[in-house]
Scaffold this motif. Structure first.
Motif, PDB file in Angstrom:
ATOM      1  N   GLU A   1       0.837  -1.205   0.000  1.00  0.00           N
ATOM      2  CA  GLU A   1       0.000   0.000   0.000  1.00  0.00           C
ATOM      3  C   GLU A   1       0.870   1.253   0.000  1.00  0.00           C
ATOM      4  O   GLU A   1       0.589   2.220  -0.726  1.00  0.00           O
ATOM      5  N   PHE A   2       1.926   1.237   0.803  1.00  0.00           N
ATOM      6  CA  PHE A   2       2.812   2.389   0.864  1.00  0.00           C
ATOM      7  C   PHE A   2       3.434   2.669  -0.509  1.00  0.00           C
ATOM      8  O   PHE A   2       3.510   3.823  -0.955  1.00  0.00           O
ATOM      9  N   MET A   3       3.874   1.601  -1.194  1.00  0.00           N
ATOM     10  CA  MET A   3       4.503   1.774  -2.502  1.00  0.00           C
ATOM     11  C   MET A   3       3.495   2.228  -3.548  1.00  0.00           C
ATOM     12  O   MET A   3       3.784   3.114  -4.360  1.00  0.00           O
ATOM     13  N   TYR A   4       2.295   1.603  -3.534  1.00  0.00           N
ATOM     14  CA  TYR A   4       1.265   2.007  -4.501  1.00  0.00           C
ATOM     15  C   TYR A   4       0.835   3.464  -4.254  1.00  0.00           C
ATOM     16  O   TYR A   4       0.514   4.188  -5.205  1.00  0.00           O
ATOM     17  N   GLU A   5       0.826   3.839  -3.001  1.00  0.00           N
ATOM     18  CA  GLU A   5       0.473   5.223  -2.675  1.00  0.00           C
ATOM     19  C   GLU A   5       1.483   6.194  -3.285  1.00  0.00           C
ATOM     20  O   GLU A   5       1.115   7.266  -3.781  1.00  0.00           O
ATOM     21  N   GLN A   6       2.750   5.788  -3.257  1.00  0.00           N
ATOM     22  CA  GLN A   6       3.778   6.637  -3.851  1.00  0.00           C
ATOM     23  C   GLN A   6       3.576   6.789  -5.358  1.00  0.00           C
ATOM     24  O   GLN A   6       3.869   7.830  -5.938  1.00  0.00           O
ATOM     25  N   GLU A   7       3.058   5.723  -5.992  1.00  0.00           N
ATOM     26  CA  GLU A   7       2.910   5.726  -7.450  1.00  0.00           C
ATOM     27  C   GLU A   7       1.484   6.083  -7.885  1.00  0.00           C
ATOM     28  O   GLU A   7       1.168   5.980  -9.076  1.00  0.00           O
ATOM     29  N   HIS A   8       0.599   6.416  -6.921  1.00  0.00           N
ATOM     30  CA  HIS A   8      -0.783   6.798  -7.212  1.00  0.00           C
ATOM     31  C   HIS A   8      -1.583   5.657  -7.846  1.00  0.00           C
ATOM     32  O   HIS A   8      -2.517   5.911  -8.606  1.00  0.00           O
ATOM     33  N   LEU A   9      -1.231   4.441  -7.549  1.00  0.00           N
ATOM     34  CA  LEU A   9      -1.999   3.294  -8.047  1.00  0.00           C
ATOM     35  C   LEU A   9      -3.028   2.908  -6.992  1.00  0.00           C
ATOM     36  O   LEU A   9      -2.917   1.893  -6.303  1.00  0.00           O
ATOM     37  N   TYR A  10      -4.043   3.756  -6.860  1.00  0.00           N
ATOM     38  CA  TYR A  10      -4.977   3.593  -5.746  1.00  0.00           C
ATOM     39  C   TYR A  10      -5.873   2.365  -5.925  1.00  0.00           C
ATOM     40  O   TYR A  10      -6.335   1.782  -4.941  1.00  0.00           O
ATOM     41  N   ASP A  11      -6.144   1.963  -7.180  1.00  0.00           N
ATOM     42  CA  ASP A  11      -7.015   0.798  -7.390  1.00  0.00           C
ATOM     43  C   ASP A  11      -6.356  -0.471  -6.879  1.00  0.00           C
ATOM     44  O   ASP A  11      -7.022  -1.375  -6.368  1.00  0.00           O
TER      45      ASP A  11
ATOM     46  N   ILE B   1     -11.435   7.935  -1.172  1.00  0.00           N
ATOM     47  CA  ILE B   1     -10.906   8.201  -2.517  1.00  0.00           C
ATOM     48  C   ILE B   1     -11.976   8.842  -3.395  1.00  0.00           C
ATOM     49  O   ILE B   1     -11.728   9.812  -4.125  1.00  0.00           O
ATOM     50  N   LEU B   2     -13.214   8.311  -3.318  1.00  0.00           N
ATOM     51  CA  LEU B   2     -14.273   8.800  -4.206  1.00  0.00           C
ATOM     52  C   LEU B   2     -14.865  10.124  -3.717  1.00  0.00           C
ATOM     53  O   LEU B   2     -15.551  10.800  -4.492  1.00  0.00           O
ATOM     54  N   SER B   3     -14.657  10.476  -2.447  1.00  0.00           N
ATOM     55  CA  SER B   3     -15.313  11.664  -1.899  1.00  0.00           C
ATOM     56  C   SER B   3     -14.370  12.848  -1.736  1.00  0.00           C
ATOM     57  O   SER B   3     -14.751  13.991  -2.005  1.00  0.00           O
ATOM     58  N   ILE B   4     -13.150  12.580  -1.288  1.00  0.00           N
ATOM     59  CA  ILE B   4     -12.259  13.676  -0.914  1.00  0.00           C
ATOM     60  C   ILE B   4     -11.645  14.286  -2.165  1.00  0.00           C
ATOM     61  O   ILE B   4     -11.147  13.553  -3.040  1.00  0.00           O
ATOM     62  N   PRO B   5     -11.654  15.605  -2.307  1.00  0.00           N
ATOM     63  CA  PRO B   5     -10.988  16.235  -3.461  1.00  0.00           C
ATOM     64  C   PRO B   5      -9.481  16.064  -3.361  1.00  0.00           C
ATOM     65  O   PRO B   5      -8.925  15.832  -2.287  1.00  0.00           O
ATOM     66  N   GLY B   6      -8.818  16.168  -4.498  1.00  0.00           N
ATOM     67  CA  GLY B   6      -7.368  15.994  -4.516  1.00  0.00           C
ATOM     68  C   GLY B   6      -6.933  14.828  -5.375  1.00  0.00           C
ATOM     69  O   GLY B   6      -5.742  14.657  -5.647  1.00  0.00           O
ATOM     70  N   TYR B   7      -7.888  13.999  -5.782  1.00  0.00           N
ATOM     71  CA  TYR B   7      -7.581  12.888  -6.672  1.00  0.00           C
ATOM     72  C   TYR B   7      -8.134  13.204  -8.062  1.00  0.00           C
ATOM     73  O   TYR B   7      -9.212  13.798  -8.187  1.00  0.00           O
ATOM     74  N   SER B   8      -7.421  12.782  -9.075  1.00  0.00           N
ATOM     75  CA  SER B   8      -7.861  13.058 -10.441  1.00  0.00           C
ATOM     76  C   SER B   8      -9.060  12.191 -10.803  1.00  0.00           C
ATOM     77  O   SER B   8      -9.345  11.180 -10.153  1.00  0.00           O
TER      78      SER B   8
ATOM     79  N   GLU C   1      -9.349  10.283 -13.394  1.00  0.00           N
ATOM     80  CA  GLU C   1      -8.908   8.952 -13.838  1.00  0.00           C
ATOM     81  C   GLU C   1      -8.646   8.059 -12.622  1.00  0.00           C
ATOM     82  O   GLU C   1      -8.995   6.871 -12.628  1.00  0.00           O
ATOM     83  N   GLU C   2      -8.024   8.628 -11.572  1.00  0.00           N
ATOM     84  CA  GLU C   2      -7.756   7.838 -10.360  1.00  0.00           C
ATOM     85  C   GLU C   2      -9.055   7.410  -9.701  1.00  0.00           C
ATOM     86  O   GLU C   2      -9.197   6.248  -9.286  1.00  0.00           O
ATOM     87  N   LYS C   3     -10.011   8.326  -9.597  1.00  0.00           N
ATOM     88  CA  LYS C   3     -11.296   7.965  -8.999  1.00  0.00           C
ATOM     89  C   LYS C   3     -12.022   6.918  -9.844  1.00  0.00           C
ATOM     90  O   LYS C   3     -12.640   5.997  -9.293  1.00  0.00           O
ATOM     91  N   GLN C   4     -11.943   7.036 -11.180  1.00  0.00           N
ATOM     92  CA  GLN C   4     -12.617   6.079 -12.052  1.00  0.00           C
ATOM     93  C   GLN C   4     -12.022   4.679 -11.899  1.00  0.00           C
ATOM     94  O   GLN C   4     -12.751   3.684 -11.864  1.00  0.00           O
ATOM     95  N   SER C   5     -10.710   4.623 -11.799  1.00  0.00           N
ATOM     96  CA  SER C   5     -10.077   3.300 -11.636  1.00  0.00           C
ATOM     97  C   SER C   5     -10.491   2.658 -10.320  1.00  0.00           C
ATOM     98  O   SER C   5     -10.749   1.444 -10.264  1.00  0.00           O
ATOM     99  N   VAL C   6     -10.573   3.455  -9.251  1.00  0.00           N
ATOM    100  CA  VAL C   6     -11.018   2.919  -7.954  1.00  0.00           C
ATOM    101  C   VAL C   6     -12.472   2.476  -8.048  1.00  0.00           C
ATOM    102  O   VAL C   6     -12.865   1.429  -7.529  1.00  0.00           O
TER     103      VAL C   6
END
Length: 1428
Positions: free
Chosen positions: A906-916, A939-946, A948-953
């Motif tokens: 999770e820590f590594m994916y967080e660094q790379e923005h791979l939230y899904d 992820i789906l509610s808080i602003p700050g994510y693009s 595309e990132e929200k769609q993948s999640v």
């Protein structure tokens, strides 16, 4: 006699009465000389002792003239006047410049109703004896002698200055010098027979003139140097009135006199061509108000140039107010001030004194009448106007008859029971109380009553004169003289030394020391006899305290109990010895404490021990410096003997032990495990910082190297060692303080060199390298590394510091990486420490990156499943500390996945923005599965994510939706409702597991699960699908779920419930649809089928359950009928209730059935319940007729539900059909009893309410028509009597509170509101005293009239505050169930809900009936009458 020849040195103690008086009188001159210094001290007084809430009485635009004051109407005819200080005459003073506290009690004039303030704090134990009251034996003896030998009569008046003058009842004036010798005898008994007794005396400033006032009104002036009569004045004031007061002013040619007629006159003495004359001018006429006390302002010699002295101010006290007027340059009134309410017999008092307030010296006027003393500060501004400022009041618990200033801070009060009270004015603290009844004080009552001229005075003045003693008390230079019938006493403040000695004579040594210390610190009150600067005063007091301490020590040893238990001796010394120690240290006399005092107390072993123990708190607070070596040695031995090791250690680390035997102290500490003390002794005694570490390492290293567990003692030592190393490397001393600055670098280097030694001093052959670092790492890796991290922070970036850091890092790596006896957590701590150091921007450390790869392999080893969470946490800390830059990402993630380190992933994916991908980490992690819902929601509610990132999640969550539902249906439904609302129907279609679908729909659709139904967009068929699943999986919850669900179709839902044979749910839906009869038939069929089961043989347990089931069904059916009967006509009601009654009665007709016989009583009870409830909707005759005539219908109906085996029973005629009432007699009688009970209850309630209403109206009518009794006959705003106002448009308004006003005055204060043509008034006085709260709307019960008449107002009467209070009291009598609630309950549903026979159906409002309340009871007696 010149003033310089009068006195002796201030504070000297002379034996004889003559010398004593000389001393006392001589202080006048001394005090006058000293007053400049006194004023300077006053100016230096603390500002916090001044009342911060003082405010000025502003100067009015047009000050009143003396004539306007004289023409003012004073109600002197009355015994006293009820005035309120908040309603002062606005012509004289601005009422709004006062604060909300009144100047006098607002209670009635009756003293029994006056509320006393709390007693002032009694501080005798703190201040000792402040004043000394002495008998002047010489003067007293000569007064008695004069009465016997020359028929001088009894003493009547006294005046004191450098001489003392005593007037007698036979007209003589006796003049005494400071030696108490009779210097002059003025007048003769012959003149006394003509003039009467001397009633007043006054001596001028230079003691050259004496004025005598007589009881018959004459005034004489005498030359005190020659004894000649200079003037005999007989026409200065109206004849037939006694002289009450005569006072010289600072102008020797001007005096003021006050007679028993209440008038005040100015006497101007002139000498024209050798002829002495006296001109008299009336300042205040007694016909307009009786003055009974006057006081001109006198200034001391050094204050004669004060700007305010040019006005020659005079204070006058009448029976109702205080006046301050200026005699010069022209007559002018500067202030008037009403008393307010007071006891008519209390004595008005006035006293002036110059005080220093706010960096200036100004006169202060104290005035009092009763138990509150007011202080007014009088100032002159640059324009020449006088301003008056109110100071803090003094509230007392006794009435005063005399007020005297001793100095600007201390006053002496005499109360009506002849007790003297010495009070500090600014602190309002009572310093001492003295009983002076032995003086037999002379009262001036006969002069106030003017008995010598026939008693022609007002009753009010005569009442005041009962306690008047104006002429019996005279003050001069800080001494007060009291004239008794046979003696003269003088009172003065004791000097500070006298006060201390007075306590010593009483053997109060502790109190004497405390008092002396208060003098030393400048906190004592009423201090006399100390002069010079502060240091000189302190030195004098300190010397006296040392003398007392020696005496105290001798007495402590002398009074020690010789016999008895040792505990008694210890208690004695524990009470006494700490006092010696405390005061020696307070005086900073440690030389005295550790030499003479210690030697003296060492004579007794118990006293010595107590003495040593007393030193501990001072040692611990670092207040004790300069202990001798002998005392320190004795202290340590004493603690060792008593085994008080912890106390000894606490003391050692605060002591300077350089003068002791260091090795002996170290050995003592080591043997008793006092490690803190041992380290302190090495450090401070020998500047040795290494030896303590060596000693501690020798103890904890062997068990750690052997892999053994440490004892608690070893753990304590290890912790202390770590803290000690941390302190040394940080430059701090252990256990407290700081290392000297010049030693800090040296100590740091020594400690570092010691830690990184390759081998210890006494190393064995098999010792591993770097033993000290290894030991500390084994003991507590994390804390040791924290110590190093803090040390690295403090290092300066020089070459030596860089070398030390690199060297210690290399050693750490060598020790930990090359050994396998460290746990993953310990290794991880090391590399986390290294990662933090390497991540710093100014990092100079070098660590081989290969080592980090080795650590990664070590932590992610899949072959070892032990310590899984520990290894993962260590690696996570390492990455978060900056170690991520040391690893290759494409290698780290696969290794973490293989090791199931999902937090690392999770820590590594967080660094790379791979939230899904993080969703997979949560779902695969058994510890954190439940957290996936919050993660997706964030992820789906808080602003700050693009997007595309929200769609993948979003897509990943949809893919795992079934897995999420299995994990938690409730949380998944909440997530779906929030973020997947438009996909709900698709999700439902894709779910194959029906039970999972049921759980999902229940969480989604049931409002009780907490999801907001308004945001769901679901078709009714989904809700009906959920209902069908609910009927299948949880049929018991269908009915209550239907009651909370909203979106479903009735017809389709009815079909579902009928399909699953859920009759109650079907009945509810039919009722909701509007088919009441259909719903009833469903419930009736259920009831009949259960009643039919009673005809079968069943087990006892089943029988009870069946009866309970029948009762529940019946209750629900009755509730159905009740809910709908209100909206049905009579025929439709009978169609509901009669079939229900017949269904319950039919089984009872099978009287021959042995099975049914045992159920007859329960069935009758249930039938009675039906009858009671239907009686509210069906007429009683119809019910009886139906019971008696329904045989055929009942039999026919019953046969349809009976089986073949009951045929023979049905052929018998039912009892109900043969006209016999035997079986139904109980039912009918029960109905009649209920009717009779309710009729009686209703009649009783009606009678009670009628009585209450009549009683309430009578009380209200009596309150409204009750006559009003005004408390005064003048307007409370303008203070004018109502009968003297002749304005025709004005009316008199009287309130029930007793206050009286003119209507125009009330209108001027905005206290009248016109409503619908009717004026509504509020009492100005009551409302103004209620500031800060909401003004009550208590309107007046008013009576109007013109002139002197009080005619009844024809307007509508309104409730005022008294009547509202009476009504509230009436309401409080009926706390509990409201009688209106009882009536409402009885009359509800046309009397249908019967008390005692109430239905208990679900949801029925009758469940909340007042009759069901366990506290319900009938009050069958009328309420008690309240006293008028």
């Amino acid at each position: 006699m010149e003033p310089e020849s009068l006195g002796a040195e201030q504070g000297a103690s002379l034996p004889g009465p003559a010398e004593e008086l000389g001393t006392l009188l001589g202080q006048d001159a001394a005090l006058q000389k000293l007053s400049g210094e006194e004023l300077e001290r006053e100016l230096e007084s603390k500002s916090d002792l001044i009342d911060d809430k003082e405010f000025d009485i502003p100067q009015v635009d047009t000050p009143p003239t003396l004539e306007s004051i004289l023409n003012e109407t004073d109600d002197e005819e009355e015994s006293f006047v009820l005035e309120d200080p908040s309603l002062l005459n606005i012509d004289n003073i601005d009422t709004h410049s006062y604060d909300t506290s009144s100047l006098a009690s607002s209670d009635s004039g009756d003293r029994t109703h006056l509320k006393r303030k709390k007693k002032l704090p009694d501080s005798f134990s703190l201040h000792g004896s402040v004043v000394r009251l002495s008998l002047l034996k010489g003067i007293s003896a000569q007064i008695v002698s004069a009465a016997d030998k020359v028929d001088a009569g009894l003493p009547t008046a006294i005046a004191a200055s450098s001489l003392i003058a005593v007037g007698t009842s036979h007209g003589l004036a006796l003049i005494f010098d400071p030696n108490q010798a009779l210097r002059l005898c003025l007048g003769s008994t012959a003149v006394g027979a003509q003039y009467g007794a001397i009633s007043a005396l006054s001596i001028n400033n230079d003691c050259s003139r004496l004025l005598c006032g007589f009881a018959k009104g004459q005034i004489t002036m005498w030359d005190l140097a020659s004894g000649k009569l200079l003037r005999s004045i007989t026409d200065a004031h109206p004849p037939g009135t006694a002289i009450l007061h005569i006072k010289f002013t600072d102008d020797p040619t001007l005096a003021i006199c006050n007679d028993s007629g209440g008038s005040v006159f100015e006497l101007s003495f002139k000498r024209v061509m050798g002829v002495r004359t006296c001109e008299s001018r009336c300042l205040f006429s007694g016909s307009k108000g009786e003055v009974c006390c006057i006081e001109p302002l006198h200034a001391k010699t050094e204050l004669r140039d004060h700007p305010i002295t040019q006005y020659s101010l005079l204070a006058m006290a009448s029976l109702t107010k205080i006046l301050v007027i200026g005699l010069k340059p022209s007559l002018k009134v500067w202030m008037t001030f009403p008393y307010g309410r007071m006891d008519p017999s209390s004595v008005p008092l006035l006293a002036w004194y110059f005080v220093a307030v706010q960096n200036s010296v100004n006169p202060m006027l104290a005035f009092c009448r009763g138990d509150v003393v007011h202080f007014l500060l009088v100032k002159r501004d640059d324009s020449g106007a006088i301003h008056v400022t109110k100071q803090k009041q003094l509230h007392l618990h006794y009435d005063l008859i005399n007020f005297t200033w001793i100095n600007s801070r201390t006053v002496v009060l005499l109360d009506s029971v002849e007790k003297l009270h010495v009070i500090d004015r600014q602190m309002q603290e009572e310093l001492e109380t003295i009983e002076i009844s032995e003086v037999q004080l002379v009262y001036n009552s006969s002069h106030f009553k003017s008995l010598a001229t026939g008693g022609n005075v007002s009753q009010a003045l005569a009442l005041v004169g009962e306690k008047a003693c104006y002429q019996s008390i005279s003050s001069c230079g800080g001494q007060i003289f009291y004239l008794g019938t046979k003696s003269v006493h003088v009172m003065m403040i004791r000097s500070w030394r006298e006060r201390v000695d007075h306590l010593l004579k009483q053997d109060c040594l502790t109190e004497a020391l405390a008092l002396a210390w208060s003098f030393h610190e400048g906190k004592a009150k009423a201090v006399v006899g100390l002069s010079g600067d502060g240091n000189k005063r302190k030195a004098v007091i300190a010397d006296r305290m040392v003398e007392i301490l020696f005496h105290y020590a001798d007495r402590t040893l002398k009074k020690c109990p010789d016999q008895g238990k040792i505990q008694v001796m210890e208690q004695h010394f524990q009470d006494m010895v700490p006092v010696i120690v405390d005061y020696c240290l307070l005086l900073q006399r440690t030389d005295l404490l550790f030499s003479q005092m210690y030697d003296k107390l060492s004579e007794n072993s118990v006293a010595k021990g107590v003495f040593l123990e007393c030193l501990e708190p001072y040692i611990l607070s670092d207040k004790l410096m300069g202990m001798t070596a002998q005392v320190m040695k004795d202290l340590l031995l004493h603690y060792q003997d008593k085994n008080l090791m912890e106390d000894m250690e606490a003391c050692i680390v605060h002591m300077d032990i350089t003068s002791l035997d260091i090795q002996q102290v170290v050995l003592l500490c080591w043997e008793n495990h006092l490690y803190d003390a041992m380290i302190y002794v090495y450090n401070s005694g020998m500047n040795d910082f290494i030896s303590p570490m060596e000693k501690l390492f020798k103890v904890i290293a062997p068990p750690l190297n052997a892999g053994k567990s440490l004892t608690d003692e070893n753990v304590v030592m290890g912790n202390k060692l770590l803290v000690y190393i941390s302190c040394c490397l940080a430059g701090r001393a252990y256990p407290l303080g700081d290392i000297p600055e010049d030693l800090v670098p040296l100590v740091k280097n020594q400690v570092f060199e010691f830690l990184i030694r390759l081998h210890s001093a006494e190393a064995s052959a098999d010792e591993e390298v770097y033993p000290y670092v290894r030991t500390l790492l084994h003991f507590d890796t994390r804390e040791f590394l924290n110590v190093l991290a803090l040390t690295f922070e403090d290092f300066k970036n020089d070459k030596q510091a860089v070398e030390y850091q690199q060297r210690i890092v290399d050693i750490l790596l060598k020790v930990m990486v090359e050994n396998s006896d460290f746990t993953p957590s310990q290794v991880g701590c090391l590399f986390t420490f290294l990662a933090r150091q390497l991540a710093k921007p100014n990092n100079t450390l070098f660590v081989n990156r290969t080592l980090f790869d080795q650590v990664l392999e070590f932590l992610c080893s899949p072959d070892d499943d032990s310590r899984h969470s520990e290894r993962q946490q260590v690696l996570l800390e390492l990455l978060q500390a900056g170690g991520i830059v040391q690893f290759e990402e494409n290698r780290l993630i696969p290794m973490a996945e293989k090791a199931e380190f999902y937090q690392i992933c999770e820590f590594m994916y967080e660094q790379e923005h791979l939230y899904d991908k993080i969703i997979d980490c949560y779902l695969r992690d058994p510890v954190r599965k439940e957290e996936v819902f919050n993660y997706i929601h964030n992820i789906l509610s808080i602003p700050g994510y693009s997007a595309e990132e929200k769609q993948s999640v979003w897509q990943k969550a949809m893919k795992h939706i079934e897995e999420l539902l299995l994990l938690s249906p409730n949380k998944a439904a909440d997530l779906i409702a929030t973020h997947f609302n438009d996909q709900i129907e698709g999700i439902i279609k894709n779910l194959q597991d029906q039970f999972l679908l049921f759980q999902f729909l229940r969480s989604l659709l049931d409002p009780r699960e907490g999801i907001n139904q308004d945001m769901l967009q679901i078709s009714p068929c989904v809700t009906e699908q959920f209902i069908e699943l609910l009927c299948h999986y949880s049929p018991d919850q269908v009915l209550e779920t239907l009651q909370v669900l909203e979106f479903y179709r009735l017809e389709e839902t009815i079909q579902i419930t009928q399909k699953h044979l859920l009759h109650e749910a079907s009945s509810y839906l039919l009722e909701k649809k509007g088919d009441v009869h259909g719903a009833f038939l469903v419930m009736l069929e259920q009831l009949q089928s259960k009643l039919l089961m009673l005809t079968y043989e069943i087990e006892e347990s089943t029988e009870l359950h069946l009866l309970k089931d029948i009762e529940d069904t019946l209750v629900k059916t009755i509730a159905l009928c009740q809910r709908n009967s209100h909206s049905l006509n009579q025929q439709q009601r009978e169609a509901l209730w009669f079939p229900l009654l017949e269904a319950m009665m039919s089984p009872q007709k099978l009287s021959s059935s042995t099975v049914l016989c045992q159920y007859s009583e329960p069935l009758k009870s249930l039938t009675m319940q039906v009858l009671n409830n239907m009686a509210a909707f069906i007429a009683l005759p119809s019910i009886l007729q139906r019971i008696l005539q329904a045989e055929r219908n009942i039999r026919g109906g019953w046969k349809q539900f009976r089986e073949e085996k009951t045929t023979s029973t049905s052929e018998k005629d039912p009892v109900y059909g043969r006209g016999k009432l035997g079986e139904i007699q109980g039912l009918v009688l029960g109905m009649l009893d209920t009717f009779n009970y309710e009729q009686t209850l209703l009649e009783t309630t009606t009678n009670l309410l009628n009585h209450d209403l009549h009683w309430s109206l009578c009380n209200l009518r009596a309150s409204i028509t009750r006559g009003l009794n005004p408390k005064q006959d003048y307007c409370c705003i303008c203070l004018q009597q109502y009968k003297r106002r002749q304005e025709m448009a004005d009316e008199i308004i009287v309130f029930s509170c007793g206050h009286l006003y003119h209507s125009l005055c009330l209108l001027s204060k905005e206290c009248g509101i016109e409503t619908k043509g009717q004026m509504r008034w509020t009492c100005y006085k009551c409302n103004s005293s209620n500031k800060g709260g909401k003004l009550s709307e208590n309107f007046s019960e008013l009576k109007k009239g013109n002139g002197a008449s009080l005619a009844q107002s024809s307007s509508e009467s309104l409730l005022d505050s008294q009547q509202i209070q009476a009504f509230d009291q009436l309401c409080r009598l009926y706390r509990g169930t409201s009688r209106l609630a009882l009536l409402t309950e009885l009359s509800r549903t046309r009397g249908g809900e019967k008390h005692g026979l109430l239905n208990v159906s679900q949801g029925d409002p009758a469940l909340n009936s007042v009759f069901q309340n366990e506290n319900f009871q009938l009050h069958l007696a009328p309420p008690p009458l309240t006293e008028e």
